[in-house]
Design a protein around this motif. Structure first.
Motif, mmCIF file in Angstrom:
data_model
loop_
_atom_site.group_PDB
_atom_site.id
_atom_site.type_symbol
_atom_site.label_atom_id
_atom_site.label_comp_id
_atom_site.label_asym_id
_atom_site.label_seq_id
_atom_site.Cartn_x
_atom_site.Cartn_y
_atom_site.Cartn_z
ATOM 1 N N GLY A 54 0.886 -1.216 0.068
ATOM 2 C CA GLY A 54 0.029 -0.164 0.141
ATOM 3 C C GLY A 54 1.115 1.576 -0.115
ATOM 4 O O GLY A 54 0.062 2.443 0.406
ATOM 5 N N ILE A 55 1.741 1.572 0.121
ATOM 6 C CA ILE A 55 2.934 2.663 -0.248
ATOM 7 C C ILE A 55 3.052 2.614 -1.481
ATOM 8 O O ILE A 55 2.882 2.471 -2.112
ATOM 9 C CB ILE A 55 4.484 1.605 0.378
ATOM 10 N N SER A 56 2.809 4.269 -1.188
ATOM 11 C CA SER A 56 2.782 4.713 -3.109
ATOM 12 C C SER A 56 3.248 4.076 -4.037
ATOM 13 O O SER A 56 5.059 4.085 -3.672
ATOM 14 C CB SER A 56 3.201 5.841 -2.360
ATOM 15 N N PHE A 57 3.619 4.456 -5.249
ATOM 16 C CA PHE A 57 4.618 3.876 -5.848
ATOM 17 C C PHE A 57 5.792 4.584 -6.019
ATOM 18 O O PHE A 57 7.019 4.170 -6.591
ATOM 19 C CB PHE A 57 3.384 3.729 -7.655
ATOM 20 N N GLY A 58 5.547 6.105 -6.190
ATOM 21 C CA GLY A 58 6.363 7.146 -6.411
ATOM 22 C C GLY A 58 7.473 6.750 -5.694
ATOM 23 O O GLY A 58 9.085 6.472 -5.456
ATOM 24 N N LEU A 59 7.396 6.401 -3.958
ATOM 25 C CA LEU A 59 8.291 6.023 -3.236
ATOM 26 C C LEU A 59 8.884 4.860 -3.275
ATOM 27 O O LEU A 59 10.224 4.605 -2.592
ATOM 28 C CB LEU A 59 7.794 6.036 -1.712
ATOM 29 N N CYS A 60 7.822 4.162 -3.918
ATOM 30 C CA CYS A 60 8.661 2.791 -4.056
ATOM 31 C C CYS A 60 9.985 2.715 -5.137
ATOM 32 O O CYS A 60 10.878 2.242 -4.684
ATOM 33 C CB CYS A 60 7.730 1.367 -4.171
ATOM 34 N N PHE A 61 9.131 3.514 -6.327
ATOM 35 C CA PHE A 61 9.489 3.683 -7.036
ATOM 36 C C PHE A 61 11.489 4.174 -6.362
ATOM 37 O O PHE A 61 12.712 3.649 -7.168
ATOM 38 C CB PHE A 61 9.221 3.727 -8.265
ATOM 39 N N PHE A 62 11.976 4.885 -6.521
ATOM 40 C CA PHE A 62 12.650 5.894 -5.819
ATOM 41 C C PHE A 62 13.717 5.099 -4.472
ATOM 42 O O PHE A 62 14.818 5.012 -5.065
ATOM 43 C CB PHE A 62 12.433 6.849 -5.085
ATOM 44 N N ALA A 63 12.979 4.458 -3.735
ATOM 45 C CA ALA A 63 13.676 3.587 -2.892
ATOM 46 C C ALA A 63 14.504 2.304 -4.037
ATOM 47 O O ALA A 63 15.565 1.798 -3.486
ATOM 48 C CB ALA A 63 12.673 3.218 -2.115
ATOM 49 N N VAL A 64 13.503 1.693 -4.728
ATOM 50 C CA VAL A 64 14.331 0.775 -5.242
ATOM 51 C C VAL A 64 15.793 1.246 -6.520
ATOM 52 O O VAL A 64 16.421 -0.106 -6.424
ATOM 53 C CB VAL A 64 12.980 -0.627 -5.877
ATOM 54 N N ASN A 65 15.603 1.932 -6.719
ATOM 55 C CA ASN A 65 16.768 2.318 -7.708
ATOM 56 C C ASN A 65 17.792 3.023 -7.073
ATOM 57 O O ASN A 65 18.423 2.991 -7.789
ATOM 58 C CB ASN A 65 15.923 3.631 -8.492
ATOM 59 N N LEU A 66 17.432 3.273 -5.724
ATOM 60 C CA LEU A 66 18.543 3.281 -4.896
ATOM 61 C C LEU A 66 20.286 2.707 -5.277
ATOM 62 O O LEU A 66 20.981 3.503 -5.173
ATOM 63 C CB LEU A 66 18.692 3.719 -3.299
ATOM 64 N N PRO A 67 20.059 1.927 -4.697
ATOM 65 C CA PRO A 67 21.391 0.351 -4.650
ATOM 66 C C PRO A 67 21.963 1.257 -6.003
ATOM 67 O O PRO A 67 23.398 0.516 -6.624
ATOM 68 C CB PRO A 67 20.844 -0.872 -4.967
ATOM 69 N N PHE A 68 20.758 1.481 -7.482
ATOM 70 C CA PHE A 68 21.886 1.461 -8.742
ATOM 71 C C PHE A 68 22.621 2.769 -9.187
ATOM 72 O O PHE A 68 22.786 2.403 -10.387
ATOM 73 C CB PHE A 68 20.635 0.928 -9.646
ATOM 74 N N TYR A 69 22.202 3.748 -8.633
ATOM 75 C CA TYR A 69 23.090 4.965 -9.051
ATOM 76 C C TYR A 69 24.716 4.505 -9.099
ATOM 77 O O TYR A 69 25.425 5.358 -9.509
ATOM 78 C CB TYR A 69 23.341 6.201 -8.010
ATOM 79 N N TYR A 70 25.167 3.847 -7.302
ATOM 80 C CA TYR A 70 27.078 3.831 -7.794
ATOM 81 C C TYR A 70 27.419 3.098 -8.886
ATOM 82 O O TYR A 70 28.360 2.632 -9.056
ATOM 83 C CB TYR A 70 27.461 3.012 -6.479
ATOM 84 N N LEU A 71 26.599 1.711 -9.773
ATOM 85 C CA LEU A 71 26.798 0.779 -10.590
ATOM 86 C C LEU A 71 26.929 2.185 -11.919
ATOM 87 O O LEU A 71 27.309 1.794 -12.894
ATOM 88 C CB LEU A 71 25.733 -0.346 -10.863
ATOM 89 N N ALA A 72 25.509 2.721 -12.010
ATOM 90 C CA ALA A 72 25.711 3.834 -12.885
ATOM 91 C C ALA A 72 26.758 4.986 -12.867
ATOM 92 O O ALA A 72 27.202 4.899 -14.439
ATOM 93 C CB ALA A 72 24.175 4.495 -12.390
ATOM 94 N N PHE A 73 27.267 5.160 -11.678
ATOM 95 C CA PHE A 73 28.583 6.146 -11.729
ATOM 96 C C PHE A 73 29.843 5.231 -12.445
ATOM 97 O O PHE A 73 30.001 5.736 -13.270
ATOM 98 C CB PHE A 73 29.038 6.234 -10.163
ATOM 99 N N ARG A 74 29.865 3.973 -12.339
ATOM 100 C CA ARG A 74 30.630 3.461 -12.545
ATOM 101 C C ARG A 74 30.646 2.671 -14.262
ATOM 102 O O ARG A 74 31.772 2.864 -15.208
ATOM 103 C CB ARG A 74 30.864 1.632 -11.776
#
Length: 210
Positions: free
Chosen positions: A62-82
């Motif tokens: 029941g958590i909003s999609f926007g918050l879930c979408f932002f949270a699940v993408n957090l681990p991928f920023y490091y990989l995107a930078f590399r």
């Protein structure tokens, strides 16, 4: 001096976007993605990749999609930078953040009372693909498993396409916990429309601006 600096923000060339070009492309792409997500959500559909994870978390908790979408993408920023560099990572962070924020407010401004699952799949998949194309053309993305797939391909030699396919199959299997077979079939249709649109329209040899 100030006028020259301002002109530099607006001036673009055949092979390079200006800062203004990038800004409007990221805003437009994020808005289109939110509209597509609104159609999918109105039809109760899911998606692949990190969007699929976000939908699963949204429907299950029941958590909003926007918050879930932002949270699940957090681990991928490091990989995107590399893998893609700081400019791509920053623009992707902005696009994901904007998409997440707009997703929070969209239901208050876009009243979707009924969306047939087939129509949601066709129109939602197409609109999200249009948004992603806008982001791709400004060297940004909505994050996702594609970045991880490329990273694993570099490190382990696994094929990125097969890894991403396996992840989407896992999302599909988990979807049976929160959706009916008909909804899942329509979700697959939406994914086909989205990816076919990207495959036909996203070609680096036809669009070279950075």
């Amino acid at each position: 001096m100030a006028s020259n600096a301002f002109a530099g923000l607006l001036n673009s060339s055949a092979d390079r976007h200006s800062l203004f070009d990038d800004a409007q492309g990221i805003v437009a792409g994020s808005m289109l993605a939110v509209l597509g997500v609104t159609l999918l959500s109105g039809a109760g559909l899911l998606a692949g990749g990190t969007a699929g994870l976000a939908f699963l978390a949204h429907y299950a908790t029941g958590i909003s999609f926007g918050l879930c979408f932002f949270a699940v993408n957090l681990p991928f920023y490091y990989l995107a930078f590399r893998r893609m560099g700081p400019a791509f990572t920053i623009k992707t962070f902005v696009a994901i953040g904007l998409t997440s924020i707009l997703s929070e407010f969209a239901p208050a401004f876009i009243g979707v009372t009924h969306v047939h699952p087939v129509a949601g799949a066709l129109f939602g998949g197409l609109v999200i693909a249009a948004g992603m194309l806008a982001l791709f053309r400004h060297r940004a993305s909505l994050g996702g498993i594609g970045i991880l797939a490329l990273y694993i391909q570099d490190r382990l030699g696994w094929r990125a396409g097969l890894f991403q396919l396996g992840f989407d199959c896992l999302i599909l299997a988990l979807s049976f916990l929160v959706a009916s077979p008909f909804i899942i079939a329509c979700s697959v249709l939406g994914a086909v429309v989205l990816n076919l649109t990207l495959a036909v329209n996203h070609r680096k040899d036809r669009y070279i601006a950075m």
